[in-house]
Design an enzyme around this catalytic site. Structure first.
Site, short mmCIF file in Angstrom:
data_model
loop_
_atom_site.label_atom_id
_atom_site.label_comp_id
_atom_site.label_asym_id
_atom_site.label_seq_id
_atom_site.Cartn_x
_atom_site.Cartn_y
_atom_site.Cartn_z
N HIS A 317 6.33 0.05 -1.76
CA HIS A 317 5.31 -1.00 -1.75
C HIS A 317 5.76 -2.34 -2.34
CE1 HIS A 317 1.39 -2.58 -1.36
NE2 HIS A 317 0.70 -1.79 -2.13
N CYS A 318 6.90 -2.41 -3.01
CA CYS A 318 7.16 -3.59 -3.84
C CYS A 318 7.26 -4.88 -3.03
CB CYS A 318 8.40 -3.39 -4.71
SG CYS A 318 9.97 -3.42 -3.85
#
Length: 601
Positions: A317-318
């Site tokens: 997700h970063c």
């Protein structure tokens, strides 16, 4: 227009005035507080915002940062701190998944190979178009959206660090422009293999070639790897622990560093699974927290294909939000594999090169791998999930009843939560803000006084249908209004959170050596301690979207709103699973009752 043509012309994320943020913080937190807690929050805000207080000093530093020509957004430092700074495991806690809609694979002798080859061909075609900036920039209601996240779809890997992680990706100072990698990494029974998907002359391999390569992988990986040798398990560790293990792994043998490089530079991962999921829930669980020896959870994109051809994606997700992955998945599934192969110029070149990706391990590292595997398997078992397919009506019906589908769904969650638990609890909703330069999401807090009146009125036996309807519509209208505030950059949480980070980073130099009391008040803590964490993914190409709960009492709600149905994936820690099951039952009832109430008009 080229893919990234709009990036420098998009409006910057607005930086709210400090006094506006403080006022909204009190407004947003007030419904969750008693009188004493609200008074304490108000006093803390006054201390924070006074002319010689910490707030103006911290905000002035943020204003200076936002004015720097090198700054894309005042949130530039916020996102790495939020995502890369987290120290717990990202597997299940942060990564999310999409379960793809069913594909017509009847009649195929090898549905897993055929589906995987088709997805690889589609992804390679998408990369070719992205490299040439031929992916049209996305627009919503005529407004262009940031495409910056698309630069992190391929050859991107999160690298663990002792204090904060980093990201290894193309389009960076070290690696300018698109990825030049020609390979992917395929996992089979805990074994990893490098497989070329682009030939020496830059042309993608044909579908038949890809299928032949996958057959070679399945043959080579027929024997399941011993648990303590499947290094992918390490990617489930808490980040600082994984960073230390990765350092020891790289230092132990030169071949290990080369293997890490192979995985980290791969365009993406493909995970072949032996099992055929019994149902959508089983598929979702496997996509969220399946065999960690057959995953590399730090990889930005992992395509997961089961024995019967059922498939999905697990996403780190970063650097990637759900809206970006949705457009990617829509492109993958929006044309046939044959069309994708033809568009990319794929050509028959023979079986792609296949090489095992192996690691030399000592006893300590084998013990780490084994412990990580056991720990994550238990962590997955301690997470309860449920699918809630609701096919009685969908978005089209809600629109006919003159209501925002998202507001309708969110009000149903609030009513169901009140009935299940007896109170209204803090609720988070992710609001996309990609209309801004490097825009990502804003944190919306759903509970308002209007929501509280709605849930109270709806179950008041003395209330008339007209009163229930009026309360319902007022709460839904307020929800839409607040969502528009978030979309306009007028929300308090991330602004205050960034000021908190500035105090930690530079507080002494700015004359704010102590953490402001505001961040210790029930107002700040209660508003952000979710009972419900919600996010939507509207696409007909996915059956379910899912993520893990965010706290020991939270229910994660990932919802897909479709024209004729709603599909929800719920998750929560197993000790409170009974409450989630009760919530799901109450939610089915609430959806029906709310629809019937509006239809009575």
């Amino acid at each position: 227009m080229s893919t990234f043509e709009n990036e420098d012309t998009l409006a910057r994320v607005p930086l709210p005035a400090l006094e506006d943020t403080c006022a909204r913080f009190l407004e947003w937190s007030a419904p969750l507080l008693n009188q004493e807690e609200l008074a304490d929050a108000e006093a803390a805000v006054r201390e924070f915002g006074r002319p010689d207080g910490p707030g103006p000093k911290l905000h002035a530093d943020l204003v200076r940062y936002d004015a720097d020509p090198a700054t894309h957004s005042w949130l530039d430092a916020f996102w790495p701190a939020r995502y890369l700074g987290r120290r717990d495991r990202i597997a299940l806690n942060a990564n999310f998944f999409f379960l793809f809609r069913e594909a017509p694979l009847h009649g195929f002798a090898e549905p897993q190979v055929e589906r995987a080859a088709g997805l690889i061909a589609a992804a390679v075609n998408y990369k070719a178009q992205l490299d040439d900036e031929r992916i049209p920039p996305i627009a919503t209601r005529g407004n262009p959206l940031s495409m910056a996240q698309h630069k992190f779809l391929f050859s991107t890997t999160r690298i663990p660090g002792p204090v904060q992680d980093t990201v290894r990706a193309p389009y960076s100072d070290e690696w300018q422009g698109p990825s030049t990698a020609r390979h992917i990494v395929v996992f089979q029974r805990g074994n990893a293999y490098q497989m070329n998907v682009i030939g020496p002359d830059g042309r993608p391999y044909s579908l038949d070639d890809l299928a032949a390569g996958l057959r070679e992988v399945r043959k080579a990986g027929a024997a399941r790897a011993a648990t303590d040798t499947a290094v992918g398990h390490l990617t489930t560790m808490a980040r600082a622990e994984w960073a230390a293990a990765r350092d020891r792994l790289a230092a132990l043998d030169p071949g290990n560093a080369a293997s890490l490089d192979t995985i980290e530079t791969a365009l993406f991962c493909v995970c072949l699974e032996d099992l055929t999921p019994a149902d959508d829930l089983a598929a979702g669980d496997q996509l969220l927290h399946g065999d960690s020896g057959n995953r590399w959870f730090d990889k930005a994109v992992s395509l997961i294909v089961f024995a019967d051809g059922t498939a999905g994606i697990n996403v780190e997700h970063c650097e990637l939000d759900g809206t970006t992955i949705l457009s990617f998945v829509d492109a993958l599934l929006g044309a046939s594999p044959e069309e994708h192969a033809a568009q990319s110029g794929a050509a028959a070149q023979g079986v792609p090169a296949i090489e095992p990706v192996t690691f030399v391990l000592d006893d300590a590292l084998r013990a780490d791998v084994d412990a990580a595997a056991r720990s994550f398997a238990q962590y997955g078992a301690d997470t309860a999930t449920v699918t809630l397919p609701f096919d009685e009506f969908g978005v089209d019906e809600v629109k006919r009843l003159r209501m925002s589908p998202d507001a309708f769904a969110q009000m149903a969650y609030q009513l169901a939560h009140k009935r299940a638990k007896g109170f209204t609890g803090a609720t988070y909703e992710s609001i996309a803000t990609r209309q801004y330069r490097r825009g990502r999401t804003e944190a919306m807090r759903v509970v308002t006084p209007e929501v509280q009146r709605f849930v109270s009125t709806f179950d008041d036996p003395a209330a008339s249908p007209e009163q229930r309807r009026a309360a319902f519509r007022a709460a839904a209208d307020k929800h839409v209004e607040r969502a528009k505030q978030c979309q306009a950059g007028a929300a308090p949480e991330q602004h205050l959170w960034q000021l908190q980070l500035i105090q930690k980073w530079r507080g002494d130099a700015l004359g704010v050596p102590e953490a402001p009391r505001l961040y210790e008040t029930p107002g700040w803590l209660t508003m952000r301690d979710d009972y419900l964490s919600t996010s939507s993914a509207p696409s007909a190409n996915i059956s379910y979207f899912g993520f893990g709960a965010t706290s020991s009492r939270c229910i994660g709600i990932a919802y897909v709103l479709l024209p004729d149905r709603f599909n929800l994936f719920l998750s929560t820690p197993r000790p409170v699973a009974d409450m989630m099951y009760t919530f799901a039952d109450r939610l089915r009832e609430a959806l029906r009752e709310l629809r019937d109430l509006l239809d009575e008009q």
